[in-house]
Write a protein that holds these residues in place. Structure first.
Motif, mmCIF file in Angstrom:
data_model
loop_
_atom_site.group_PDB
_atom_site.id
_atom_site.type_symbol
_atom_site.label_atom_id
_atom_site.label_comp_id
_atom_site.label_asym_id
_atom_site.label_seq_id
_atom_site.Cartn_x
_atom_site.Cartn_y
_atom_site.Cartn_z
ATOM 1 N N MET A 252 -51.879 2.339 -25.678
ATOM 2 C CA MET A 252 -50.705 2.473 -26.564
ATOM 3 C C MET A 252 -49.812 1.232 -26.608
ATOM 4 O O MET A 252 -48.858 1.191 -27.380
ATOM 5 C CB MET A 252 -49.865 3.686 -26.128
ATOM 6 C CG MET A 252 -49.044 3.462 -24.869
ATOM 7 S SD MET A 252 -48.565 4.977 -24.013
ATOM 8 C CE MET A 252 -47.598 5.811 -25.204
ATOM 9 N N TYR B 77 -48.482 -0.360 -29.979
ATOM 10 C CA TYR B 77 -48.063 0.550 -31.059
ATOM 11 C C TYR B 77 -46.669 1.113 -30.793
ATOM 12 O O TYR B 77 -46.248 1.191 -29.628
ATOM 13 C CB TYR B 77 -49.096 1.687 -31.191
ATOM 14 C CG TYR B 77 -50.456 1.147 -31.568
ATOM 15 C CD1 TYR B 77 -50.780 0.910 -32.902
ATOM 16 C CD2 TYR B 77 -51.384 0.805 -30.591
ATOM 17 C CE1 TYR B 77 -52.013 0.367 -33.243
ATOM 18 C CE2 TYR B 77 -52.615 0.259 -30.922
ATOM 19 C CZ TYR B 77 -52.920 0.037 -32.245
ATOM 20 O OH TYR B 77 -54.121 -0.512 -32.583
ATOM 21 N N PRO B 78 -45.968 1.504 -31.888
ATOM 22 C CA PRO B 78 -44.605 2.034 -31.682
ATOM 23 C C PRO B 78 -44.619 3.341 -30.898
ATOM 24 O O PRO B 78 -45.504 4.173 -31.095
ATOM 25 C CB PRO B 78 -44.079 2.244 -33.106
ATOM 26 C CG PRO B 78 -45.245 2.144 -34.007
ATOM 27 C CD PRO B 78 -46.335 1.424 -33.316
ATOM 28 N N LYS B 79 -43.646 3.460 -30.000
ATOM 29 C CA LYS B 79 -43.581 4.652 -29.138
ATOM 30 C C LYS B 79 -42.373 5.499 -29.471
ATOM 31 O O LYS B 79 -41.404 5.013 -30.023
ATOM 32 C CB LYS B 79 -43.476 4.239 -27.657
ATOM 33 C CG LYS B 79 -44.713 3.644 -27.076
ATOM 34 C CD LYS B 79 -44.496 2.206 -26.747
ATOM 35 C CE LYS B 79 -45.795 1.465 -26.615
ATOM 36 N NZ LYS B 79 -45.641 0.033 -26.835
ATOM 37 N N ARG B 80 -42.452 6.743 -29.083
ATOM 38 C CA ARG B 80 -41.296 7.631 -29.211
ATOM 39 C C ARG B 80 -41.249 8.545 -27.992
ATOM 40 O O ARG B 80 -42.281 8.775 -27.329
ATOM 41 C CB ARG B 80 -41.386 8.464 -30.483
ATOM 42 C CG ARG B 80 -42.517 9.477 -30.460
ATOM 43 C CD ARG B 80 -42.381 10.462 -31.606
ATOM 44 N NE ARG B 80 -43.481 11.414 -31.595
ATOM 45 C CZ ARG B 80 -43.328 12.723 -31.542
ATOM 46 N NH1 ARG B 80 -42.133 13.259 -31.498
ATOM 47 N NH2 ARG B 80 -44.380 13.534 -31.547
ATOM 48 N N SER C 163 -44.956 8.800 -26.262
ATOM 49 C CA SER C 163 -46.257 8.909 -26.929
ATOM 50 C C SER C 163 -46.320 7.897 -28.065
ATOM 51 O O SER C 163 -45.295 7.404 -28.540
ATOM 52 C CB SER C 163 -46.483 10.325 -27.447
ATOM 53 O OG SER C 163 -45.791 10.514 -28.655
ATOM 54 N N ALA C 164 -47.537 7.574 -28.465
ATOM 55 C CA ALA C 164 -47.744 6.654 -29.593
ATOM 56 C C ALA C 164 -48.955 7.123 -30.374
ATOM 57 O O ALA C 164 -49.913 7.644 -29.789
ATOM 58 C CB ALA C 164 -47.966 5.240 -29.064
#
Lengths: 372, 147
Positions: free
Chosen positions: A211, A214-217, A225-226
């Motif tokens: 991950m 990639y953008p995570k949240r 998570s991504a």
């Protein structure tokens, strides 16, 4: 043999009489006091171990206080507060009526965690979140060492007071296992103090590698998570939010991801550190099915429950390690094992899903020293 | 380290006859008896070999028992060397652009996947790919595992 002894006894010199009397005396003494002598010898060994354990516990306490003063800058003497945390008690739940026990356990663990977190925050007010999480781990290790020491001391003193060989024997028998556990905790002191990845961090390392670009949240408490595109599939990769020392809430993260996708997930892949058997190499990979997660079992229960609801299969990848590796700074074999596990994840995705499918990849474990 | 603070517990109390004293006494008595037995064994070797062998056997068994007791009841000082160990930690950095790989000592604040320092070969930023314990080749032992 009887003939031999008869021949010896037939010789009647003075010196022979003396030695025979001494042997007979030793035999009689041993006949009556054998058990007591054995008890004393076992108590001696338990006492030696206990002294060593006390030294380790005191050293861990000193390191914790030092770290809190250095990082948290409380400005006051916090040793009494650290001692109070070390004596913290968690009263176990009653299991008389097992109905709803998992929810009760969930609530109980959250309260426990929140109070522990608040206590550490109070003694280290100026620590950043990552540092505070590491301090929580460090104080947690000291707490465990203190508890083991106290439990051992209790049994030792009980044995000494009663001189009951069966009480002493029980403590003596588990002594090597206790010391193995203590050693596995002590090797974690350096890792938690300095924020070094540990053996249990292999799961988050595998997920983090997938991950990182990639953008995570934030998907649930202390979990990130991504969405990662992979050969036509969409991977929802999740791990505990690093690099602070936390295991996050993987059960809640998986439940959230499944509910958001309304169960339209082809497979779930869980990667976790697993205990190896003696003779198995460190960092070996085992693949299988089922929720690869340890702990109290409530996370496992919740993950199993939701996957049954949506009929989603779980694939497990276990990275094998000994008890002495779990809390210790990551060894090279495990770092290589994490790389191999990453290859296993990709192969399972290719074998068990089609382009257009959604796959959840969860890296389980303590994410200390592992970012994303 | 702040080791002067008050402690939460106390060391196990040692009162009266200690177990180590009893052990020592037993070892001394068995040792003397074994020596005497060996003396008789050697003395009577020419006259009566059966008796001599019996004495020698008793003496040897006595010393074996002493060895066993010493081996089992290890002294506390022998066990407590370094109680909280410190490992040597290394950080591996990799440049995603030119694949340059560099290994250095761990610094506090290093973590896996951290964008760390500019690459010395290209204009990329090196990422920490690994933080692990340095391998200690001397400590590796062949266990003779049945595979």
């Amino acid at each position: 043999m009887t003939v031999l002894f008869a021949q010896i006894l037939q010789q009647e010199t003075d010196l022979n009489m003396i030695i025979q009397t001494l042997f007979s005396f030793a035999f009689i003494v041993y006949l009556f006091y054998a058990q007591r002598l054995q008890s004393l010898q076992m108590l001696n060994q338990i006492e030696a171990t206990l002294r060593r354990l006390k030294k380790i516990r005191d050293e861990a306490r000193g390191i914790s206080i030092n770290a809190i003063n250095e990082v948290g800058k409380p400005g006051v003497d916090i040793s009494a507060k650290v001692d109070r945390i070390m004596e913290f008690i968690s009263i176990p739940l009653t299991e008389m009526d097992p109905y709803g026990i998992v929810d009760k356990l969930d609530h109980y663990l959250k309260v426990n965690h929140d109070i522990f977190e608040a206590e550490v925050k109070a003694i280290a007010p100026n620590a950043a979140e990552v540092e505070r999480q590491n301090l929580e781990n460090l104080v947690g290790l000291t707490f465990e060492l203190n508890y083991i020491y106290k439990a051992m001391r209790h049994n030792y003193l009980m044995g000494k007071k009663t001189m009951n060989i069966y009480i002493i024997l029980q403590v003596h028998m588990i002594l090597p296992l206790i010391m193995q556990l203590v050693e596995s905790l002590t090797v974690g002191i350096q890792a938690t103090r300095e924020g070094i990845p540990i053996g249990d961090s292999v799961g988050p390392i595998v997920a983090g590698r997938l991950m990182k670009d990639y953008p995570k949240r934030d998907i649930s408490k202390e979990m990130v998570s991504a969405e990662v595109p992979f050969d036509g599939r969409t991977l929802i990769v999740m791990k505990a939010k690093g690099p602070g020392g936390t295991v996050g809430t993987p059960d809640e993260a998986i439940m959230t991801a499944l509910n958001e996708k309304e169960g339209k997930v082809k497979i779930i892949i869980m990667i976790d550190a697993a205990g190896k058997m003696e003779g198995e190499p460190v960092g070996a990979i085992s693949e299988g099915v089922g929720a690869a997660i340890g702990g109290t079992g409530k996370e496992k229960f919740k993950i199993e429950e939701i996957t049954v609801k949506y009929k989603v299969p779980i694939h497990a990848i276990a990275i094998k390690q000994g008890m002495e590796h779990t809390m210790a700074p990551l060894v090279e074999e495990l770092a290589e094992g994490a790389e191999k596990a990453g290859e296993s994840v990709k192969r399972i995705i290719m074998d068990y899903s089609q382009p257009g499918d959604i796959v959840i990849v969860a890296g389980i474990g303590n994410t200390i020293g592992v970012g994303q | 380290m702040m080791k002067t603070h008050s402690q939460g517990g106390s060391a196990p109390p040692v009162t009266g006859i200690t177990a180590s004293w009893v052990n020592l006494a037993i070892i001394v008595v068995i040792g003397i008896l074994s020596l005497v037995s060996l003396y008789f064994g050697f003395k009577s070797f020419i006259e009566d070999q059966i008796t001599a062998y019996t004495y020698l056997l008793i003496g040897a068994l006595g010393f074996a028992a002493i060895g066993y007791m010493l081996f089992r009841g290890g002294r506390p000082s022998a066990q407590s060397k370094m109680d909280i160990p410190r490992a040597e930690i290394i950080t591996t950095l990799e440049c995603p652009k030119c694949n340059l790989r560099r290994v250095r000592d761990f610094k506090q604040g290093d973590y896996v996947f951290k964008n760390d320092e500019p690459c010395t070969r290209c204009d990329g930023v090196m990422i920490i790919s690994r933080v692990n314990r340095k391998k200690e080749p001397d400590k590796e032992k062949k266990q003779g595992v049945i595979e």
